[in-house]
Design a protein around this motif. Structure first.
Motif, PDB file in Angstrom:
ATOM      1  N   ASN A   1     -34.876  18.692  20.646  1.00 21.34           N
ATOM      2  CA  ASN A   1     -35.658  19.912  20.449  1.00 21.34           C
ATOM      3  C   ASN A   1     -34.773  21.115  20.767  1.00 21.34           C
ATOM      4  O   ASN A   1     -34.262  21.234  21.879  1.00 21.34           O
ATOM      5  CB  ASN A   1     -36.870  19.891  21.380  1.00 21.34           C
ATOM      6  N   PHE A   2     -34.590  22.005  19.784  1.00 20.66           N
ATOM      7  CA  PHE A   2     -33.722  23.175  20.031  1.00 20.66           C
ATOM      8  C   PHE A   2     -34.508  24.482  20.152  1.00 20.66           C
ATOM      9  O   PHE A   2     -33.956  25.565  20.103  1.00 20.66           O
ATOM     10  CB  PHE A   2     -32.603  23.289  18.997  1.00 20.66           C
ATOM     11  N   PHE A   3     -35.832  24.388  20.295  1.00 21.24           N
ATOM     12  CA  PHE A   3     -36.682  25.531  20.616  1.00 21.24           C
ATOM     13  C   PHE A   3     -36.431  26.708  19.668  1.00 21.24           C
ATOM     14  O   PHE A   3     -36.493  26.548  18.454  1.00 21.24           O
ATOM     15  CB  PHE A   3     -36.547  25.899  22.101  1.00 21.24           C
ATOM     16  N   SER A   4     -36.131  27.887  20.182  1.00 22.53           N
ATOM     17  CA  SER A   4     -36.129  29.089  19.353  1.00 22.53           C
ATOM     18  C   SER A   4     -34.960  29.209  18.387  1.00 22.53           C
ATOM     19  O   SER A   4     -34.937  30.131  17.570  1.00 22.53           O
ATOM     20  CB  SER A   4     -36.198  30.339  20.237  1.00 22.53           C
ATOM     21  N   VAL A   5     -34.018  28.304  18.449  1.00 21.20           N
ATOM     22  CA  VAL A   5     -33.017  28.252  17.380  1.00 21.20           C
ATOM     23  C   VAL A   5     -33.728  28.140  16.031  1.00 21.20           C
ATOM     24  O   VAL A   5     -33.279  28.676  15.019  1.00 21.20           O
ATOM     25  CB  VAL A   5     -32.056  27.065  17.597  1.00 21.20           C
ATOM     26  N   GLY A   6     -34.884  27.485  16.032  1.00 19.09           N
ATOM     27  CA  GLY A   6     -35.655  27.308  14.804  1.00 19.09           C
ATOM     28  C   GLY A   6     -36.262  28.579  14.250  1.00 19.09           C
ATOM     29  O   GLY A   6     -36.694  28.596  13.089  1.00 19.09           O
ATOM     30  N   LYS A   7     -36.344  29.644  15.039  1.00 23.41           N
ATOM     31  CA  LYS A   7     -36.894  30.898  14.506  1.00 23.41           C
ATOM     32  C   LYS A   7     -36.053  31.416  13.340  1.00 23.41           C
ATOM     33  O   LYS A   7     -36.583  31.995  12.390  1.00 23.41           O
ATOM     34  CB  LYS A   7     -36.987  31.948  15.610  1.00 23.41           C
ATOM     35  N   ALA A   8     -34.740  31.224  13.408  1.00 23.21           N
ATOM     36  CA  ALA A   8     -33.886  31.659  12.302  1.00 23.21           C
ATOM     37  C   ALA A   8     -34.179  30.854  11.040  1.00 23.21           C
ATOM     38  O   ALA A   8     -34.190  31.398   9.924  1.00 23.21           O
ATOM     39  CB  ALA A   8     -32.420  31.518  12.691  1.00 23.21           C
ATOM     40  N   PHE A   9     -34.447  29.559  11.192  1.00 29.54           N
ATOM     41  CA  PHE A   9     -34.753  28.734  10.033  1.00 29.54           C
ATOM     42  C   PHE A   9     -36.137  29.077   9.475  1.00 29.54           C
ATOM     43  O   PHE A   9     -36.356  29.044   8.261  1.00 29.54           O
ATOM     44  CB  PHE A   9     -34.668  27.249  10.406  1.00 29.54           C
ATOM     45  N   THR A  10     -37.057  29.417  10.364  1.00 23.99           N
ATOM     46  CA  THR A  10     -38.365  29.907   9.949  1.00 23.99           C
ATOM     47  C   THR A  10     -38.214  31.159   9.103  1.00 23.99           C
ATOM     48  O   THR A  10     -38.830  31.299   8.038  1.00 23.99           O
ATOM     49  CB  THR A  10     -39.226  30.198  11.190  1.00 23.99           C
ATOM     50  N   ALA A  11     -37.379  32.082   9.566  1.00 25.60           N
ATOM     51  CA  ALA A  11     -37.143  33.313   8.828  1.00 25.60           C
ATOM     52  C   ALA A  11     -36.507  33.037   7.473  1.00 25.60           C
ATOM     53  O   ALA A  11     -36.868  33.662   6.462  1.00 25.60           O
ATOM     54  CB  ALA A  11     -36.256  34.242   9.648  1.00 25.60           C
ATOM     55  N   LEU A  12     -35.569  32.097   7.418  1.00 28.08           N
ATOM     56  CA  LEU A  12     -34.911  31.776   6.152  1.00 28.08           C
ATOM     57  C   LEU A  12     -35.915  31.329   5.093  1.00 28.08           C
ATOM     58  O   LEU A  12     -35.812  31.717   3.922  1.00 28.08           O
ATOM     59  CB  LEU A  12     -33.872  30.676   6.371  1.00 28.08           C
ATOM     60  N   VAL A  13     -36.878  30.510   5.492  1.00 28.59           N
ATOM     61  CA  VAL A  13     -37.893  30.062   4.546  1.00 28.59           C
ATOM     62  C   VAL A  13     -38.669  31.250   4.006  1.00 28.59           C
ATOM     63  O   VAL A  13     -38.873  31.392   2.788  1.00 28.59           O
ATOM     64  CB  VAL A  13     -38.832  29.035   5.209  1.00 28.59           C
ATOM     65  N   ALA A  14     -39.127  32.133   4.895  1.00 28.35           N
ATOM     66  CA  ALA A  14     -39.894  33.304   4.458  1.00 28.35           C
ATOM     67  C   ALA A  14     -39.054  34.214   3.572  1.00 28.35           C
ATOM     68  O   ALA A  14     -39.540  34.747   2.564  1.00 28.35           O
ATOM     69  CB  ALA A  14     -40.403  34.070   5.677  1.00 28.35           C
ATOM     70  N   LEU A  15     -37.799  34.399   3.908  1.00 28.90           N
ATOM     71  CA  LEU A  15     -36.929  35.272   3.127  1.00 28.90           C
ATOM     72  C   LEU A  15     -36.658  34.694   1.739  1.00 28.90           C
ATOM     73  O   LEU A  15     -36.545  35.443   0.752  1.00 28.90           O
ATOM     74  CB  LEU A  15     -35.622  35.519   3.878  1.00 28.90           C
ATOM     75  N   ARG A  16     -36.560  33.375   1.647  1.00 29.48           N
ATOM     76  CA  ARG A  16     -36.414  32.746   0.326  1.00 29.48           C
ATOM     77  C   ARG A  16     -37.638  33.033  -0.552  1.00 29.48           C
ATOM     78  O   ARG A  16     -37.512  33.327  -1.745  1.00 29.48           O
ATOM     79  CB  ARG A  16     -36.222  31.237   0.461  1.00 29.48           C
TER      80      ARG A  16
ATOM     81  N   ALA B   1     -33.095  41.499  14.041  1.00 27.04           N
ATOM     82  CA  ALA B   1     -33.122  41.779  12.617  1.00 27.04           C
ATOM     83  C   ALA B   1     -34.392  41.117  12.070  1.00 27.04           C
ATOM     84  O   ALA B   1     -35.400  41.047  12.766  1.00 27.04           O
ATOM     85  CB  ALA B   1     -31.852  41.238  11.968  1.00 27.04           C
ATOM     86  N   LEU B   2     -34.353  40.626  10.838  1.00 29.32           N
ATOM     87  CA  LEU B   2     -35.516  39.934  10.277  1.00 29.32           C
ATOM     88  C   LEU B   2     -35.447  38.453  10.646  1.00 29.32           C
ATOM     89  O   LEU B   2     -34.998  37.611   9.875  1.00 29.32           O
ATOM     90  CB  LEU B   2     -35.561  40.118   8.759  1.00 29.32           C
ATOM     91  N   GLY B   3     -35.875  38.153  11.853  1.00 31.65           N
ATOM     92  CA  GLY B   3     -35.896  36.779  12.326  1.00 31.65           C
ATOM     93  C   GLY B   3     -34.654  36.347  13.066  1.00 31.65           C
ATOM     94  O   GLY B   3     -34.656  35.297  13.713  1.00 31.65           O
ATOM     95  N   PHE B   4     -33.575  37.105  12.983  1.00 35.17           N
ATOM     96  CA  PHE B   4     -32.335  36.780  13.680  1.00 35.17           C
ATOM     97  C   PHE B   4     -32.160  37.677  14.898  1.00 35.17           C
ATOM     98  O   PHE B   4     -32.561  38.850  14.886  1.00 35.17           O
ATOM     99  CB  PHE B   4     -31.122  36.978  12.754  1.00 35.17           C
ATOM    100  N   GLN B   5     -31.552  37.136  15.937  1.00 42.16           N
ATOM    101  CA  GLN B   5     -31.122  37.953  17.064  1.00 42.16           C
ATOM    102  C   GLN B   5     -29.755  38.547  16.747  1.00 42.16           C
ATOM    103  O   GLN B   5     -28.899  37.876  16.154  1.00 42.16           O
ATOM    104  CB  GLN B   5     -31.043  37.107  18.335  1.00 42.16           C
ATOM    105  N   LEU B   6     -29.589  39.800  17.148  1.00 40.22           N
ATOM    106  CA  LEU B   6     -28.326  40.500  16.941  1.00 40.22           C
ATOM    107  C   LEU B   6     -27.610  40.691  18.273  1.00 40.22           C
ATOM    108  O   LEU B   6     -28.250  40.723  19.325  1.00 40.22           O
ATOM    109  CB  LEU B   6     -28.588  41.864  16.279  1.00 40.22           C
ATOM    110  N   PRO B   7     -26.286  40.825  18.255  1.00 39.20           N
ATOM    111  CA  PRO B   7     -25.544  41.000  19.511  1.00 39.20           C
ATOM    112  C   PRO B   7     -25.969  42.280  20.232  1.00 39.20           C
ATOM    113  O   PRO B   7     -26.342  43.278  19.602  1.00 39.20           O
ATOM    114  CB  PRO B   7     -24.091  41.093  19.050  1.00 39.20           C
ATOM    115  N   GLN B   8     -25.868  42.242  21.540  1.00 33.24           N
ATOM    116  CA  GLN B   8     -26.134  43.425  22.343  1.00 33.24           C
ATOM    117  C   GLN B   8     -25.330  43.323  23.628  1.00 33.24           C
ATOM    118  O   GLN B   8     -24.826  42.249  23.976  1.00 33.24           O
ATOM    119  CB  GLN B   8     -27.625  43.550  22.661  1.00 33.24           C
TER     120      GLN B   8
END
Length: 384
Positions: A67-82, A316-323
């Motif tokens: 289980n990689f937890f919130s790493v999956g938020k980026a993949f969730t965003a990819l589906v919506a963006l497609r 960004a849109l579903g991705f974390q950006l550096p800070q």
């Protein structure tokens, strides 16, 4: 602490990365983990080590899932963006056009863009839900549809730790007639050969590592909480198992689609997805996102005080950006997503880097010494 054996392969140039990974076991308490690094689409480091069980009797294998937890938020965003680039979803249209029940209690202007950037004001469900409710998609999405936002949508942001995936997943379902996990499997992970899943098939459960959830859980605040305290508590603990506590190692959890939280995969699978993103959305003639949509997806949407995390966050849109304080290497163009315990998927298009790290331990969430050591070693190797 004795060193755990490390298996796999690593280009000699990336010796510092192999050393940092080994030191995670010998010096930083890593129980079981894997890393994968790709440079310009080529695997240069693919390592795993430690154990996949709490008893430390079963070694981590090359195909161990966790289980990689919130790493999956980026993949969730990819589906919506497609779906957005195909015109099935609109980033800025009110969500209620697809989800009529959503148009109540101040959510009439909430759009997919708000959801992807954690500005929707829906990080938690106010209605008290029973344990296990997070496995019931209809129960969760109905509660969110009835919810009054905790703040005016669009005027602030706060990390939608566990609701992110239900909100976006319901729009995906209504727009496409398929679940988010089905689209991830058929249109992204499958074509790429990436071993990442949201809703893990029963046939794959035997490959899963046991996640070592902490024995002690936080105590619920006594007395009637103020609204902010309630919001933060409910974000993580309403329903009680929404973050995974008591459920993360069960078949029910692994099989369900909880896109914010219960993605499973290998480090190699995460790196493979990010290798396409590092290359502009396409690798090996497989396009997972068009170059223009990817450019829009990584533009900053929210930056500043986070109402849930109580520190600065940047999305960004579903991705974390550096800070500052949480960089992804030296290049500001990097993007990705961390997960609870320190798991990480990211890419750096400038350096051609795509990286995945998975672990079965709930280490420090914000400043994790294990992933920090790995990140530093990647760029030390590149600079040599």
């Amino acid at each position: 602490m004795s060193a755990a054996p490390v298996d796999g392969s690593c280009d000699p140039r990336f010796g510092p990365l192999r050393e940092a990974f080994a030191e995670n076991f010998s010096a930083r308490g890593e129980p079981g983990a894997a890393i994968a690094l790709m440079i310009e689409g080529r695997v240069v480091c693919d390592l795993w080590g430690g154990h996949r069980d709490a008893a430390r009797k079963t070694p981590w294998a090359s195909d161990t899932l966790v289980n990689f937890f919130s790493v999956g938020k980026a993949f969730t965003a990819l589906v919506a963006l497609r779906l957005a680039e195909r015109g099935l979803l609109d980033l800025d249209a009110p969500a209620h056009r697809l989800w009529p029940e959503f148009a109540v209690n101040g959510k009439e202007t909430v759009a997919l863009r708000h959801m992807l950037s954690h500005q929707a004001g829906l990080p938690a469900i106010r209605e008290e839900l029973p344990d296990g409710a997070m496995l019931d998609w209809e129960r969760m999405t109905s509660a969110l549809a009835a919810q009054t936002p905790w703040w005016t949508p669009g005027v602030a942001h706060g990390y939608h730790v566990n609701t992110f995936g239900y909100l976006i997943g319901e729009l995906v379902r209504r727009a496409s007639g398929r679940t988010l996990g089905e689209i991830l499997r058929s249109e992204i992970a499958g074509p790429l050969g990436a071993d990442v899943h949201i809703g893990l098939p029963q046939t794959e459960h035997g490959r899963c590592a046991e996640f070592l959830w902490p024995a002690l859980l936080p105590e619920k605040p006594e007395g009637p909480p103020d609204d902010t305290t309630l919001m933060k508590w409910n974000t993580y603990w309403n329903p009680p198992g929404i973050s995974g506590a008591g459920w993360v190692n069960t078949a029910e959890w692994r099989s369900a689609e909880i896109p914010s939280t219960n993605g499973h995969g290998t480090a190699r699978g995460i790196a493979r997805v990010y290798s396409a993103l590092a290359a502009g959305g396409m690798i090996d003639n497989i396009e997972i996102l068009s170059r223009p949509m990817l450019a829009a997806a990584v533009e900053e949407q929210s930056f500043g005080p986070d109402r849930i995390l109580e520190r600065t966050s940047r999305f960004a849109l579903g991705f974390q950006l550096p800070q500052d304080g949480r960089p992804l290497g030296p290049n500001p163009q990097a993007f990705g997503h961390f997960g609870a315990g320190g798991s990480l998927g990211f890419c750096d298009p400038v350096a051609g880097v795509a990286f995945g790290y998975v672990t079965n331990d709930m280490g420090p969430r914000w400043q994790n010494p294990r992933n920090k050591a790995l990140l530093a070693a990647i760029y030390e190797s590149l600079a040599a």
